[in-house]
Design a protein around this motif. Structure first.
Motif, PDB file in Angstrom:
ATOM      1  N   UNK A  61       0.934  -1.398   0.120  1.00 27.01           N
ATOM      2  CA  UNK A  61      -0.161   0.175  -0.073  1.00 27.01           C
ATOM      3  C   UNK A  61       1.044   1.447   0.061  1.00 27.01           C
ATOM      4  N   UNK A  62       2.181   1.221   0.802  1.00 28.09           N
ATOM      5  CA  UNK A  62       2.882   2.412   0.926  1.00 28.09           C
ATOM      6  C   UNK A  62       3.729   2.431  -0.490  1.00 28.09           C
ATOM      7  N   UNK A  63       3.956   1.676  -1.205  1.00 26.87           N
ATOM      8  CA  UNK A  63       4.564   1.709  -2.415  1.00 26.87           C
ATOM      9  C   UNK A  63       3.692   2.175  -3.508  1.00 26.87           C
ATOM     10  N   UNK A  64       2.544   1.825  -3.638  1.00 25.82           N
ATOM     11  CA  UNK A  64       1.683   2.120  -4.633  1.00 25.82           C
ATOM     12  C   UNK A  64       1.015   3.594  -4.395  1.00 25.82           C
ATOM     13  N   UNK A  65       0.797   3.850  -3.153  1.00 27.81           N
ATOM     14  CA  UNK A  65       0.160   5.070  -3.062  1.00 27.81           C
ATOM     15  C   UNK A  65       1.289   6.416  -3.138  1.00 27.81           C
ATOM     16  N   UNK A  66       2.741   6.095  -2.993  1.00 25.26           N
ATOM     17  CA  UNK A  66       3.658   6.704  -3.027  1.00 25.26           C
ATOM     18  C   UNK A  66       4.250   6.959  -4.350  1.00 25.26           C
ATOM     19  N   UNK A  67       4.220   5.873  -5.202  1.00 28.39           N
ATOM     20  CA  UNK A  67       4.813   5.966  -6.462  1.00 28.39           C
ATOM     21  C   UNK A  67       3.710   5.390  -7.418  1.00 28.39           C
ATOM     22  N   UNK A  68       3.434   4.183  -7.344  1.00 22.76           N
ATOM     23  CA  UNK A  68       2.227   3.456  -8.059  1.00 22.76           C
ATOM     24  C   UNK A  68       2.709   3.033  -9.387  1.00 22.76           C
ATOM     25  N   UNK A  69       4.163   2.785  -9.435  1.00 21.90           N
ATOM     26  CA  UNK A  69       4.624   2.156 -10.877  1.00 21.90           C
ATOM     27  C   UNK A  69       4.557   0.600 -10.747  1.00 21.90           C
ATOM     28  N   UNK A  70       4.885   0.271 -11.860  1.00 18.80           N
ATOM     29  CA  UNK A  70       5.041  -1.355 -11.629  1.00 18.80           C
ATOM     30  C   UNK A  70       6.113  -2.304 -11.417  1.00 18.80           C
ATOM     31  N   UNK A  71       7.288  -1.315 -11.038  1.00 15.94           N
ATOM     32  CA  UNK A  71       8.440  -2.060 -10.378  1.00 15.94           C
ATOM     33  C   UNK A  71       8.159  -2.872  -9.298  1.00 15.94           C
TER      34      UNK A  71
END
Length: 332
Positions: free
Chosen positions: A61-71
């Motif tokens: 959740x933290x990753x996608x909320x701050x960046x939202x990329x597919x990495x």
């Protein structure tokens, strides 16, 4: 099987630390000062598997909320690097790092691990190659968010344990890997990691008091992130067996999965006789084991050469400094 030159020293230091801890335990207890840590150390989770899943979900959740990329490699590699720490109080310092400070910090973590286990860190390249790709500001802020979230949700309660048995109670990277992967991609790959409850049950069936002695090999042709290895290692420890006495061979077709398995092999302390590689089990008669062992030996030989060269350069610098001081004294 190639043996590591550094492992004798590592094991000696571990023995010395164990003896020191034993001597300290025999002393009368001393009053403990209040910890300056802003985050209180919690007791070990009552359900480590559930706790690992909660950490993974929060990191995703933290990753996608701050960046939202597919990495996927970036959040995976960040959590993997954190799992190498054994001192939970370092979390206070980690929380002070700015985004620009993270690449050199992460490079240092992976570099120090490479010195001890170059074979496994090379396999885990998909998890740390991104650090050299000059990540942008948005990615680094997302990495910072991942670190803060993983620590606040109690990652170190699972991984920062001195006892290998304690820190092998759960696999944090498995739910993180499967959660980050798009559902369609997961189905196309046929990637469904075996639940820990199943691997634990299988290990209790397969590993008993009549288990073969030291020197036998444990083989996993679809290793995933190493869940079966974890269960077997835990069962061995319950029976008083040493995981270092066995050979562990595992491969998977997914490079990110094998990368996670390589990191977990270090975290779970499977020992020096581990070979993990990325290969299709059905593509070769030995699933690529022969080539993997050859490459592993070459990597270890290269590490030894690098260490030997570094030691030689260090001795040379000391000698030159000593000569400079000698000549300066003679001139005076």
């Amino acid at each position: 099987m190639v043996q590591f030159d550094l492992f004798g020293e590592v094991e000696q230091k571990l023995d010395e630390r164990a003896k020191r801890q034993s001597d300290e335990a025999a002393q009368p207890p001393k009053p403990r000062p209040a910890s300056p840590s802003r985050r209180k150390r919690r007791s070990f989770p009552s359900d480590p598997q559930q706790h690992a899943s909660e950490v993974a979900e929060s990191v995703i959740a933290a990753w996608f909320s701050h960046y939202g990329g597919s990495r996927m490699d970036i959040p995976l590699g960040t959590v993997a690097a954190l799992s190498f720490f054994r001192e939970p109080l370092i979390s206070d310092w980690l929380l002070t790092l700015e985004p620009a400070q993270l690449p050199p910090f992460l490079r240092e973590i992976w570099g120090s691990q490479w010195l001890a286990r170059p074979d496994l860190i090379e396999v885990a390249q998909p998890l740390h190659r991104w650090i050299e790709e000059d990540p942008d500001e948005y990615e680094l802020r997302a990495v910072q968010a991942v670190i803060h979230t993983a620590l606040s949700k109690g990652l170190f309660d699972l991984t920062a344990q001195d006892d290998p048995y304690a820190r092998s109670q759960a696999d944090v990277l498995s739910p993180l890997l499967t959660g980050l992967r798009h559902k369609g991609d997961k189905k196309w790959r046929g990637e469904y990691h075996t639940p820990p409850s199943v691997t634990d049950a299988m290990a209790h069936i397969l590993v008993d008091d009549d288990f073969c002695g030291p020197g036998m090999s444990i083989r996993e042709p679809a290793i995933g992130s190493g869940g079966m290895f974890r269960s077997v290692a835990q069962r061995m420890r319950e029976l008083g067996l040493n995981t270092h006495d066995y050979r562990w061979f595992g491969n998977d077709i997914d490079p990110l999965a094998t990368s996670c398995a390589a990191v977990n092999a270090i975290v779970w302390d499977l020992g020096p006789k581990v070979a993990i590689w990325c290969a299709d089990t059905f593509a070769d008669s030995d699933s690529g084991l022969r080539d993997a062992l050859t490459e592993r030996a070459a990597i270890i030989e290269h590490r030894n050469a690098v260490v030997e060269q570094a030691l030689f350069e260090q001795k040379t610098r000391r000698l030159l400094n000593a000569l400079d001081q000698l000549f300066e004294g003679a001139a005076a």
